[in-house]
Enzyme design. Structure first.
Site, PDB file in Angstrom:
ATOM      1  CG  MET A  75      -7.489   6.925   7.204  1.00  0.00           C
ATOM      2  SD  MET A  75      -8.047   5.335   7.213  1.00  0.00           S
ATOM      3  CE  MET A  75      -9.317   5.047   8.042  1.00  0.00           C
ATOM      4  CG  ASP A  90      -1.871  -0.890   1.313  1.00  0.00           C
ATOM      5  OD1 ASP A  90      -2.495  -1.816   0.083  1.00  0.00           O
ATOM      6  OD2 ASP A  90      -2.566  -1.302   1.970  1.00  0.00           O
ATOM      7  CE  LYS A 131      -8.745   5.808  -1.031  1.00  0.00           C
ATOM      8  NZ  LYS A 131      -8.961   6.621  -0.014  1.00  0.00           N
TER       9      LYS A 131
HETATM   10  N1  SAH Z   1      -3.336   0.165   9.259  1.00  0.00           N
HETATM   11  C1  SAH Z   1      -2.628   1.257   9.697  1.00  0.00           C
HETATM   12  C2  SAH Z   1      -3.984   2.572   9.676  1.00  0.00           C
HETATM   13  C3  SAH Z   1      -4.409   2.568   8.616  1.00  0.00           C
HETATM   14  S1  SAH Z   1      -5.071   3.837   8.134  1.00  0.00           S
HETATM   15  C4  SAH Z   1      -1.899   1.300  11.448  1.00  0.00           C
HETATM   16  O1  SAH Z   1      -2.539   0.325  12.001  1.00  0.00           O
HETATM   17  O2  SAH Z   1      -1.469   2.368  11.425  1.00  0.00           O
HETATM   18  C5  SAH Z   1      -4.467   5.688   7.365  1.00  0.00           C
HETATM   19  C6  SAH Z   1      -3.932   6.106   8.559  1.00  0.00           C
HETATM   20  O3  SAH Z   1      -2.547   6.030   9.623  1.00  0.00           O
HETATM   21  C7  SAH Z   1      -3.615   7.084   7.762  1.00  0.00           C
HETATM   22  O4  SAH Z   1      -3.816   8.351   7.521  1.00  0.00           O
HETATM   23  C8  SAH Z   1      -2.798   7.765   9.561  1.00  0.00           C
HETATM   24  O5  SAH Z   1      -4.264   8.837   9.895  1.00  0.00           O
HETATM   25  C9  SAH Z   1      -2.501   6.735   9.820  1.00  0.00           C
HETATM   26  N2  SAH Z   1      -0.939   6.835   9.749  1.00  0.00           N
HETATM   27  C10 SAH Z   1      -0.166   5.668   8.928  1.00  0.00           C
HETATM   28  N3  SAH Z   1       0.993   5.613   9.381  1.00  0.00           N
HETATM   29  C11 SAH Z   1       1.304   6.686  10.168  1.00  0.00           C
HETATM   30  C12 SAH Z   1       2.373   7.739  10.348  1.00  0.00           C
HETATM   31  N4  SAH Z   1       3.649   7.473  10.034  1.00  0.00           N
HETATM   32  N5  SAH Z   1       2.360   9.287  11.464  1.00  0.00           N
HETATM   33  C13 SAH Z   1       0.956   8.967  11.519  1.00  0.00           C
HETATM   34  N6  SAH Z   1       0.182   8.775  11.116  1.00  0.00           N
HETATM   35  C14 SAH Z   1       0.197   7.500  10.188  1.00  0.00           C
END
Ligand code: SAH
Length: 472
Positions: free
Chosen positions: A388, A255, A276
């Site tokens: 998100m 992803d 995406k």
């Molecule tokens: N499965 C992922 C979440 C997917 S949804 C998890 O467990 O982390 C994607 C969201 O995760 C983004 O919109 C943001 O809110 C958060 N996110 C992912 N990577 C991030 C990062 N390095 N720093 C801050 N937020 C992050």
């Protein structure tokens, strides 16, 4: 204890004596004939298999003179006879292989794995033939599938080294380089009927790091899909199991937001971006599922790599069900979720005995779903973590304030958590609501709301930014 010298004998046209005429002798006879040995036998009785072989057999007891002109003797008779053979062989400097009788042997047949001109021998010095067989299967399973290509390349390299007088010490690194180059030149194709894949990030697949280090990749593996969590970004936050799955992978579907250094761990996999990009899905969920199922059925080891934890807002659950429905073997490798790690890396504990005894992780992309989720909790009763949600932060904050949350509740947004570009915005729920946060929307950010946020602020980190002026 002395060591046995492993040795491969060229028996072609060389005289070998087989003592014994039973089924055990017959089995040895097949091996000797496969080596093109000039076999002669001696035994009072001879079983049908030996009879049919047409190998000349003397129907009598063994006599020491039978060893004249013999390179090797195989004793497959009774222990008494074997002992006699061993003594006679010793006196004449002939090696004796005694079937299942190590006490009377000086040569031991080994279990062998043969593939693509490579022969691996396994021996337990005659002590445990069954274990030899077991080890043989195990070793066979870890040999590279494309071993013949390795052998051919190594042969070419050797010819070149000899021509150029390359010193021995330099050859090993050169060989590794040459073998790696095999994969750089011809990444294994996913299958031509996947046109969607070919349009994808083939460049990523071509930038494979070193493939050959230990010289071992599991072969004849049964197809399998691992749903793997990649953590928030920094490769240091990968689990050891995630690293192992990536190293063993043939195909990685990843992803957005996955660090390049993490992808590089999948050294000999084709890697395709399926997430995406610029708001558009590179591949529909249905196509992703279909590709995974098809690849697994072809025996490939697929890693479906997702940011954070695969089961936190990553459609991991849906993919697992689709794979299970298709009868594909699937496992889940949990990851460090940004829901907890992003606050943590900003010094914010999502729970604290004095401030919050629970946290709610909620998606902010769907305002109604967000409202439904927070409806269930007492205002200012828990820590809220929003994933998100950066783009809709004002509306989300408004919903909370309407619900009775104090506008002065501390809030933070942690951007690019765990990456060198990590930044923290600090303010209040009201600041979030009034939209006075200049934010680059294309960086991932995790919103944290609740009293615990103040603990992070107090920790006083250099990177943090105050309300109203967050930029890069
Ligand atoms: N499965 C992922 C979440 C997917 S949804 C998890 O467990 O982390 C994607 C969201 O995760 C983004 O919109 C943001 O809110 C958060 N996110 C992912 N990577 C991030 C990062 N390095 N720093 C801050 N937020 C992050």
């Amino acid at each position: 204890m002395f060591q046995l010298l492993p040795l491969f004998l060229d028996l072609a046209g060389r005289r070998v004596l087989l003592v014994g005429g039973g089924p055990v002798a017959a089995a040895k006879l097949r091996q000797l004939l496969a080596a093109s040995a000039d076999v002669r036998g001696v035994s009072p009785d001879v079983c049908e298999a030996i009879e049919r072989s047409g190998v000349p057999f003397e129907r009598r007891a063994f006599a020491p003179a039978d060893l004249d002109g013999v390179w090797l003797v195989v004793a497959a008779a009774t222990p008494d006879v074997n002992r006699e053979v061993a003594a006679a062989a010793e006196a004449r400097c002939v090696f004796v292989n005694a079937v299942d009788d190590p006490a009377n042997a000086t040569a031991f047949l080994t279990g062998v794995v043969r593939r693509a001109g490579v022969t691996l021998a396994i021996s337990t010095s005659g002590a445990a033939p069954a274990l030899t067989a077991l080890l043989r299967e195990g070793i066979d399973a870890v040999l590279p599938r494309d071993l013949s290509a390795w052998v051919a390349e190594a042969g070419r390299q050797r010819a070149a080294w000899r021509r150029d007088g390359v010193p021995m010490a330099d050859r090993r690194p050169l060989l590794l380089e040459a073998l790696n180059a095999l994969y750089d030149r011809s990444p294994r194709a996913v299958g031509s009927e996947d046109p969607a894949l070919h349009k994808q990030d083939v460049a990523a697949g071509l930038q494979a790091g070193p493939v050959v280090t230990q010289g071992i990749t599991p072969a004849n593996a049964i197809g399998h899909v691992s749903l793997v969590g990649a953590g928030p970004g920094d490769p240091g936050l990968l689990t050891r199991r995630a690293v192992a799955r990536l190293r063993a992978a043939d195909l990685v579907l990843y992803d957005a937001l996955i660090d390049r250094r993490i992808l590089k761990l999948a050294r000999h996999a084709q890697r395709f971006f399926v997430g995406k990009r610029a708001g558009r899905h590179a591949m529909t969920q249905q196509t992703i599922n279909a590709v995974m199922i098809r690849a697994a059925r072809r025996g490939r080891r697929v890693v479906r790599l997702k940011g954070g934890d695969p089961f936190v807002f990553g459609r991991g659950g849906e993919e697992m069900l689709a794979l299970r429905d298709a009868g594909v073997s699937v496992d889940v490798v949990p990851g460090v979720t940004s829901a907890i790690a992003a606050p943590a890396l900003a010094g914010i504990p999502v729970t604290h005995r004095d401030h919050s005894s629970a946290f709610l992780v909620v998606g902010g992309h769907d305002e109604e779903a967000f409202a439904d989720a927070v409806h269930e909790v007492v205002p200012n009763g828990v820590t809220i973590v929003v994933l998100m949600g950066v783009g809709r932060r004002a509306a989300l904050a408004g919903r909370l304030i309407d619900r009775g949350w104090a506008p002065a509740t501390p809030a933070a947004i942690v951007f690019d958590a765990s990456k060198p570009t990590q930044e923290v915005w600090n303010g209040t729920l009201e600041d979030l609501g009034t939209g006075q946060v200049e934010i680059e929307n294309n960086r991932p950010g995790t919103i944290v709301i609740g009293e615990v946020v103040a603990l992070g602020t107090r920790a006083g980190r250099g990177q943090e930014k105050r309300a109203h002026h967050v930029s890069r």
